[in-house]
Design a protein around this motif. Structure first.
Motif: not given
Length: 493
Positions: A222-228, A392-393, A429-433
């Protein structure tokens, strides 16, 4: 004579269908017809979303989080996000009842430049690459039974994918009704395979096959990168939640049918996706699922043998349905951008015989075939997701902006402001992570490509270079005669 009867028929239809539509006070003549009802709308959403994704993405989602628990959680969370996003699009779609998806909303909220960048990116990257990914998935599953024990040759896969693109393009160029009927049939076919997989999974669970669900969060990454990145692949399987907004002008009574189709269609897909993943895990461990070439086929071989052949057959129907829905709706984006003068005018013309945006659909199919040639599915998905979530954002941000700048617009549906705020933050978050945690050159290329649209806009739309118009006029004239298409008729003031 034909034009007279067409005008008469349009006049009768206008009084009968969708009196509320913003377009309906316009005495349209040569125009797109309102032929998509509620059932077709739900089939368009369900049929376009459930395509190749649920048969390709389970591996990619699991590879990023490495455990069953987080994997199922992400599938459910993607469904919630898609529903929230679609509700925002329902407000936009009933407030501005124009076809073309995000394009008219960005135009209303931010002006022509963001709208042009969206059409530029969609026409040349996101929509054709999406069409190509789906048709490549179709080709993999269609050719798999003929090459038992080994992978099909790449040449076979690419030729099959190109053939699928050509057939679907022709069908959608010939008739709105034919495209719509094909969509309904293929949606029914894919619901059969979805039901077979889900029921098989429930039976196996009832028999006590729950070993793979014990300690389901153990060993997860679990990390921000892996989740995104897991979200990217999960949301790819949900992509299509905004498809009806591309054909708003062809919906009968959009004020009722657009939100209803969303509220019924997307939660139905979410439940199906979570249950399909549960079914996969009843017969495969995480490792086995990651090693499988085609997850649904492996499931069929283990559970449905000797009738396992039905899985690749119905997956082929499923992917074809998704490709057909994508083509049906994306052709409308090219058409709307052409109508605004943001692409070649010929692309906004309508077929005299069939009343479909035939040049737009043919253009779209041709670009998709180019994407089939290099054809690596996983890299295409990441490239596609990064680009698509930027817009989308922006579109959901347009909803927030128009709450303050365009208060006079009628809003038959009004979502709580917190929903677009959540969707906008998640898309940021999805674009930047992935860029921050694992920067890769394709993300830079994608950004540069989007920004290169500014140069094209300045030269050809803003300055309107005369030499470009001199070249395009004879091309437009010859194509017009070849394809038997005419401009949409302007409404007299």
């Amino acid at each position: 004579m034909g034009e007279e009867s067409l005008k008469r028929r349009k006049g009768e239809d206008k009084g009968r269908e969708d009196r509320q539509s913003i377009q309906s006070h316009e005495p349209q003549t040569m125009n797109l017809q309102k032929q998509v009802g509620l059932i077709s709308g739900i089939c368009m959403i369900v049929g376009t979303i459930i395509g190749s994704g649920i048969f390709v993405s389970p591996k990619s989602v699991l590879a990023n989080v490495e455990a069953v628990g987080p994997c199922l959680t992400i599938w459910a969370a993607c469904g919630v996000l898609a529903t929230l996003g679609a509700l925002c699009f329902a407000e936009l779609g009933t407030m501005i009842t124009k076809s073309g998806g995000e394009y008219p909303y960005l135009m209303e909220a931010f002006g022509p430049i963001p709208a042009f960048l969206f059409s530029w990116t969609s026409l040349l990257v996101t929509k054709p690459s999406s069409f190509a990914i789906i048709c490549l998935s179709f080709a993999e599953y269609a050719s798999a039974p003929f090459y038992p024990g080994c992978d099909p040759p790449q040449a076979v896969i690419k030729c099959l994918a190109a053939a699928a693109i050509v057939v679907i393009t022709i069908v959608n160029s010939l008739s709105v009704k034919l495209g719509s009927y094909l969509q309904n049939f293929l949606t029914a076919a894919k619901m059969i395979i979805v039901t077979v997989i889900i029921v098989s999974g429930i039976v196996l669970l009832a028999q006590g096959k729950t070993d793979n669900f014990k300690d389901s969060f153990k060993g997860s990454k679990i990390s921000v990168s892996s989740i995104s990145l897991a979200f990217y692949n999960g949301l790819w399987a949900y992509d299509g939640w905004n498809q009806l907004n591309y054909i708003t002008e062809e919906l009968k009574n959009p004020y009722r049918n657009l939100p209803l189709s969303i509220i019924i269609g997307i939660p139905l897909v979410t439940v199906c996706y979570v249950l399909i993943n549960v079914s996969y895990f009843t017969v495969m461990t995480s490792t086995e699922l990651l090693q499988s070439q085609a997850v649904a086929v492996t499931f069929g071989d283990r559970v449905l043998y000797p009738a396992s052949w039905i899985v690749p057959l119905f997956v082929v129907f499923s992917t074809l349905g998704s490709a057909n829905g994508t083509c049906f709706t994306a052709g409308r984006l090219v058409y709307v951008a052409g109508r605004e003068g943001h692409v070649l005018k010929i692309l906004s013309y309508i077929s005299v015989k069939h009343l479909t945006p035939a040049p737009a659909i043919i253009f779209y199919g041709a670009i998709a075939i180019i994407y089939v040639i290099p054809g690596d599915i996983n890299s295409l998905i990441n490239y596609f997701s990064f680009a698509v979530w930027i817009f989308y954002g922006l579109t959901v941000l347009a909803l927030i902006v128009m709450r303050f700048t365009r208060k006079e617009l009628k809003r038959p549906i009004r979502v709580p402001i917190i929903i677009p705020v959540i969707v906008t933050l998640v898309s940021i978050v999805l674009v930047l992570a992935p860029i921050i945690s694992a920067p890769e050159l394709p993300y830079l290329y994608c950004t540069l490509f989007i920004l290169s649209g500014l140069i094209v806009y300045a030269l050809f739309v803003h300055l309107k270079f005369r030499w470009a118009q001199k070249i395009s006029k004879p091309i437009t004239m010859h194509l017009q005669m070849l394809l038997e298409v005419v401009p949409e008729e302007d409404v007299p003031e």
